[in-house]
Design a protein around this motif. Structure first.
Motif, short mmCIF file in Angstrom:
data_model
loop_
_atom_site.label_atom_id
_atom_site.label_comp_id
_atom_site.label_asym_id
_atom_site.label_seq_id
_atom_site.Cartn_x
_atom_site.Cartn_y
_atom_site.Cartn_z
N LEU A 2 0.82 -1.11 0.12
CA LEU A 2 0.09 -0.02 0.08
C LEU A 2 0.78 1.22 -0.12
O LEU A 2 1.78 1.35 0.82
CB LEU A 2 -1.11 0.01 0.98
N ARG A 3 0.77 1.95 -0.96
CA ARG A 3 1.35 3.54 -0.88
C ARG A 3 0.23 4.37 -1.25
O ARG A 3 -0.26 4.61 -2.23
CB ARG A 3 2.47 3.25 -2.19
N GLU A 4 0.13 5.62 -0.19
CA GLU A 4 -0.72 6.67 -0.51
C GLU A 4 0.07 7.89 -0.08
O GLU A 4 1.44 7.80 -0.01
CB GLU A 4 -1.67 6.50 0.83
N ARG A 5 -0.46 8.92 -0.17
CA ARG A 5 0.22 10.17 -0.20
C ARG A 5 1.10 10.33 1.08
O ARG A 5 2.31 10.99 1.12
CB ARG A 5 -0.74 11.36 -0.36
N THR A 6 0.76 10.13 2.43
CA THR A 6 1.24 10.45 3.65
C THR A 6 1.79 8.97 4.35
O THR A 6 2.54 9.29 5.13
CB THR A 6 0.23 11.00 4.50
N MET A 7 1.57 7.84 3.52
CA MET A 7 2.20 6.89 4.16
C MET A 7 2.29 5.69 3.17
O MET A 7 1.77 5.61 2.21
CB MET A 7 1.24 6.29 5.47
N SER A 8 3.03 4.70 3.64
CA SER A 8 3.07 3.22 2.94
C SER A 8 3.16 2.14 3.82
O SER A 8 3.52 2.27 5.08
CB SER A 8 4.31 3.40 1.98
N VAL A 9 2.62 1.15 3.25
CA VAL A 9 2.65 -0.37 4.41
C VAL A 9 3.19 -1.21 3.73
O VAL A 9 3.02 -1.67 2.41
CB VAL A 9 1.20 -0.46 4.81
N VAL A 17 6.17 -9.10 9.99
CA VAL A 17 6.20 -7.73 10.75
C VAL A 17 5.34 -6.66 9.51
O VAL A 17 5.79 -6.85 8.47
CB VAL A 17 7.24 -7.12 11.04
N MET A 18 4.22 -5.94 9.88
CA MET A 18 3.68 -5.19 9.16
C MET A 18 4.29 -3.69 9.35
O MET A 18 4.78 -3.50 10.73
CB MET A 18 2.11 -4.96 9.56
N VAL A 19 4.63 -2.90 8.38
CA VAL A 19 5.56 -1.94 8.77
C VAL A 19 4.90 -0.68 8.03
O VAL A 19 4.45 -0.74 6.81
CB VAL A 19 7.02 -2.21 8.11
N VAL A 20 4.84 0.38 8.53
CA VAL A 20 3.94 1.74 8.49
C VAL A 20 5.12 2.67 8.41
O VAL A 20 5.83 3.03 9.39
CB VAL A 20 2.99 1.77 9.32
N PHE A 21 5.33 3.18 7.12
CA PHE A 21 6.28 4.13 6.91
C PHE A 21 5.30 5.66 6.72
O PHE A 21 4.28 5.63 6.17
CB PHE A 21 7.20 4.28 5.65
N SER A 22 5.72 6.87 7.40
CA SER A 22 5.35 8.01 7.19
C SER A 22 6.31 9.18 7.24
O SER A 22 7.08 9.13 8.16
CB SER A 22 4.28 8.26 8.29
N PRO A 23 6.72 9.80 5.98
CA PRO A 23 5.74 9.73 4.81
C PRO A 23 6.20 8.42 4.14
O PRO A 23 6.93 7.66 4.67
CB PRO A 23 6.42 10.81 4.09
N PRO A 24 5.76 8.21 3.01
CA PRO A 24 5.90 6.95 2.33
C PRO A 24 7.44 6.48 1.94
O PRO A 24 8.11 7.69 1.88
CB PRO A 24 5.29 7.19 0.97
N GLU A 25 7.79 5.27 2.23
CA GLU A 25 9.28 5.02 2.03
C GLU A 25 9.69 5.38 0.71
O GLU A 25 9.07 5.20 -0.33
CB GLU A 25 9.42 3.51 2.38
N GLY A 26 10.93 5.83 0.88
CA GLY A 26 11.62 6.15 -0.65
C GLY A 26 11.17 7.29 -1.06
O GLY A 26 11.34 8.10 -1.96
#
Length: 105
Positions: free
Chosen positions: A24-31, A96-105
């Motif tokens: 999942l990749r959105e404007r403010t996060m990725s999972v 492991v579920m990983v949530v990045f904010s802002p999106p990774e990369g």
């Protein structure tokens, strides 16, 4: 709405021959789903994004900066951007579920 099944994500991750699957990749996060098997070494380097780890299954230790904690199913760990961190002493296959904010990369 976007909905996902863990078993399908795991199958896709395996089919792509990778330890990590961003699903999942959105404007403010990725999972994504991160997998390390018992005895594996975690090759992670610090990220530019804040992260939240949710341990879906398995057992390990994680070191974030100078702090070490044992984690298992249901554990949630926050890692600030730029802080060195690694899973280690992985005694049971770790998913492991990983949530990045802002999106990774």
């Amino acid at each position: 709405m976007k909905a996902f099944r863990l078993d399908e994500l795991e199958a896709e991750r395996v089919a792509n021959n990778g330890a990590y699957l961003q699903f999942l990749r959105e404007r403010t996060m990725s999972v994504g789903l991160y997998a390390l098997d018992a005895g594996d070494l975690d090759p992670q380097q610090p990220h530019k994004e804040d992260e939240v780890y949710f341990v879906v299954s398995g057992r390990a230790s994680i070191t974030v900066g100078a702090e070490t904690q044992t984690v298992g199913r249901g554990s949630v760990v926050f890692v600030p951007a730029g802080v060195p961190h690694k899973f280690h002493h992985i005694t049971e296959d770790l998913r492991v579920m990983v949530v990045f904010s802002p999106p990774e990369g």
